[in-house]
Design a protein around this motif. Sequence first.
Motif, mmCIF file in Angstrom:
data_model
loop_
_atom_site.group_PDB
_atom_site.id
_atom_site.type_symbol
_atom_site.label_atom_id
_atom_site.label_comp_id
_atom_site.label_asym_id
_atom_site.label_seq_id
_atom_site.Cartn_x
_atom_site.Cartn_y
_atom_site.Cartn_z
ATOM 1 N N ARG A 169 -15.124 19.706 -4.721
ATOM 2 C CA ARG A 169 -14.504 18.388 -4.578
ATOM 3 C C ARG A 169 -15.214 17.551 -3.532
ATOM 4 O O ARG A 169 -15.784 18.053 -2.576
ATOM 5 N N MET A 170 -15.149 16.234 -3.738
ATOM 6 C CA MET A 170 -15.728 15.287 -2.783
ATOM 7 C C MET A 170 -14.819 15.207 -1.553
ATOM 8 O O MET A 170 -13.657 15.595 -1.594
ATOM 9 N N LEU A 171 -15.383 14.660 -0.487
ATOM 10 C CA LEU A 171 -14.659 14.623 0.783
ATOM 11 C C LEU A 171 -14.035 13.250 1.037
ATOM 12 O O LEU A 171 -14.616 12.225 0.685
ATOM 13 N N GLY A 172 -12.877 13.252 1.650
ATOM 14 C CA GLY A 172 -12.248 12.018 2.141
ATOM 15 C C GLY A 172 -11.989 12.159 3.631
ATOM 16 O O GLY A 172 -11.470 13.180 4.080
ATOM 17 N N LEU A 173 -12.396 11.155 4.387
ATOM 18 C CA LEU A 173 -12.146 11.148 5.834
ATOM 19 C C LEU A 173 -10.929 10.284 6.109
ATOM 20 O O LEU A 173 -10.825 9.169 5.576
ATOM 21 N N ILE A 174 -10.037 10.785 6.940
ATOM 22 C CA ILE A 174 -8.814 10.031 7.256
ATOM 23 C C ILE A 174 -8.708 9.886 8.766
ATOM 24 O O ILE A 174 -8.030 10.699 9.442
ATOM 25 N N PRO A 175 -9.391 8.896 9.362
ATOM 26 C CA PRO A 175 -9.230 8.685 10.800
ATOM 27 C C PRO A 175 -7.846 8.124 11.114
ATOM 28 O O PRO A 175 -7.324 7.280 10.382
ATOM 29 N N ILE A 176 -7.271 8.615 12.224
ATOM 30 C CA ILE A 176 -6.028 8.033 12.732
ATOM 31 C C ILE A 176 -6.435 6.917 13.686
ATOM 32 O O ILE A 176 -7.138 7.154 14.684
ATOM 33 N N LEU A 177 -6.032 5.687 13.368
ATOM 34 C CA LEU A 177 -6.367 4.524 14.199
ATOM 35 C C LEU A 177 -5.608 4.632 15.528
ATOM 36 O O LEU A 177 -4.458 5.101 15.527
ATOM 37 N N ARG A 220 -9.722 14.615 -3.682
ATOM 38 C CA ARG A 220 -10.663 14.898 -2.588
ATOM 39 C C ARG A 220 -10.124 15.934 -1.601
ATOM 40 O O ARG A 220 -8.914 16.026 -1.393
ATOM 41 N N ASP A 221 -11.051 16.703 -1.001
ATOM 42 C CA ASP A 221 -10.724 17.483 0.192
ATOM 43 C C ASP A 221 -10.656 16.491 1.348
ATOM 44 O O ASP A 221 -11.524 15.611 1.459
ATOM 45 N N LEU A 222 -9.658 16.636 2.204
ATOM 46 C CA LEU A 222 -9.433 15.608 3.221
ATOM 47 C C LEU A 222 -9.620 16.158 4.633
ATOM 48 O O LEU A 222 -9.230 17.300 4.931
ATOM 49 N N LEU A 223 -10.220 15.327 5.471
ATOM 50 C CA LEU A 223 -10.433 15.669 6.875
ATOM 51 C C LEU A 223 -9.748 14.593 7.730
ATOM 52 O O LEU A 223 -10.205 13.445 7.763
ATOM 53 N N VAL A 224 -8.639 14.967 8.344
ATOM 54 C CA VAL A 224 -7.934 14.052 9.253
ATOM 55 C C VAL A 224 -8.653 14.101 10.601
ATOM 56 O O VAL A 224 -8.947 15.185 11.117
ATOM 57 N N ILE A 225 -8.952 12.920 11.141
ATOM 58 C CA ILE A 225 -9.805 12.840 12.337
ATOM 59 C C ILE A 225 -9.092 12.114 13.470
ATOM 60 O O ILE A 225 -8.630 10.979 13.288
ATOM 61 N N ILE A 281 -0.673 13.755 8.523
ATOM 62 C CA ILE A 281 -0.700 14.754 7.443
ATOM 63 C C ILE A 281 0.509 14.559 6.526
ATOM 64 O O ILE A 281 0.405 14.676 5.298
ATOM 65 N N ASP A 282 1.661 14.203 7.112
ATOM 66 C CA ASP A 282 2.857 13.905 6.292
ATOM 67 C C ASP A 282 2.576 12.760 5.334
ATOM 68 O O ASP A 282 2.981 12.793 4.166
ATOM 69 N N VAL A 283 1.908 11.700 5.842
ATOM 70 C CA VAL A 283 1.567 10.544 4.997
ATOM 71 C C VAL A 283 0.780 11.010 3.769
ATOM 72 O O VAL A 283 1.036 10.589 2.636
ATOM 73 N N LEU A 284 -0.182 11.904 4.003
ATOM 74 C CA LEU A 284 -1.033 12.388 2.905
ATOM 75 C C LEU A 284 -0.245 13.277 1.950
ATOM 76 O O LEU A 284 -0.340 13.138 0.722
ATOM 77 N N SER A 294 -3.378 17.658 -0.900
ATOM 78 C CA SER A 294 -3.419 19.016 -0.346
ATOM 79 C C SER A 294 -4.853 19.239 0.126
ATOM 80 O O SER A 294 -5.659 18.301 0.142
ATOM 81 N N ARG A 295 -5.187 20.469 0.519
ATOM 82 C CA ARG A 295 -6.559 20.780 0.973
ATOM 83 C C ARG A 295 -6.967 19.839 2.102
ATOM 84 O O ARG A 295 -7.900 19.034 1.985
ATOM 85 N N ILE A 296 -6.213 19.945 3.185
ATOM 86 C CA ILE A 296 -6.395 19.066 4.344
ATOM 87 C C ILE A 296 -6.867 19.898 5.538
ATOM 88 O O ILE A 296 -6.340 20.980 5.803
ATOM 89 N N LYS A 297 -7.877 19.387 6.263
ATOM 90 C CA LYS A 297 -8.294 19.961 7.543
ATOM 91 C C LYS A 297 -8.077 18.906 8.627
ATOM 92 O O LYS A 297 -8.082 17.697 8.325
#
Length: 209
Positions: A70-78, A125-130, A144-147, A153-156
């Motif tokens: 799977r492709m990656l998604g980046l999820i920065p917390i502002l 996507r596999d997700l990376l919370v940053i 992570i709750d938002v996602l 799923s598949r969150i780091k």
Amino acid sequence: MGKVHICDHPLIQHKLTYIRDENTTTKDFRALVDEVATLMVYEITRDLPLQQVQVKTPVTMADCQVISGRMLGLIPILRAGLGMVDGVLKLMPAAKVGHVGLYRDPDTLQPVEYYVKLPTDVLERDLLVIDPMLATGGSANAAIDVLKRRGCSRIKLMCLIAAPEGVASVQKEHPDVDIYVAAVDDHLNDHGYIVPGLGDAGDRLYGTD
Ligand code: PRP
Ligand code: URA
């Protein structure tokens, strides 16, 4: 329970020392956070699946490997998470970026959500919370709750510095999420700041206070 991966490469630990130093300028702080984010990607992507391909070299055919899955998604917390995005994108340039806006109420320390914008194909996507800081864990848990509310799923989770309290909170609330961090510090002070930490990551990145 999610695993905690300490990214203890000497280059990361060296740069983290200068990130912590109160005398480091905004310009250098920003550059160092960017560099450490890039270096942490090695550890975070260690388990990516590979598939066999053949390429023709100038000499002969060669059996080689490329990343599959799977492709990656980046999820920065502002806001502060934004400071690590470009560093990750240097090695994962095809990743899409979703944003979760949260700030921590200074009195209650509870996260307040003010913005969410995710890629349309986020479920694939596999997700990376940053976020550089994992203090009480309230902001990371809320992101992570938002996602998960949207079916992801598949969150780091990727952070620079964590407090033991934040690690325990994410492990309790989201036991499926592995945490990647450059350091786990000693404790939280009475204002919810990580000790010794680096101060306020957003303020140091953007020169505010
Ligand atoms: C900081 C940090 C995390 C949060 C960590 O953000 O970047 O998002 O605090 O604390 P927690 O684990 O106790 O929730 P802040 O709320 O200061 O917002 P900012 O990034 O806009 O400065
Ligand atoms: N947010 C920060 O930026 N720093 C801390 O130490 C805790 C929360």
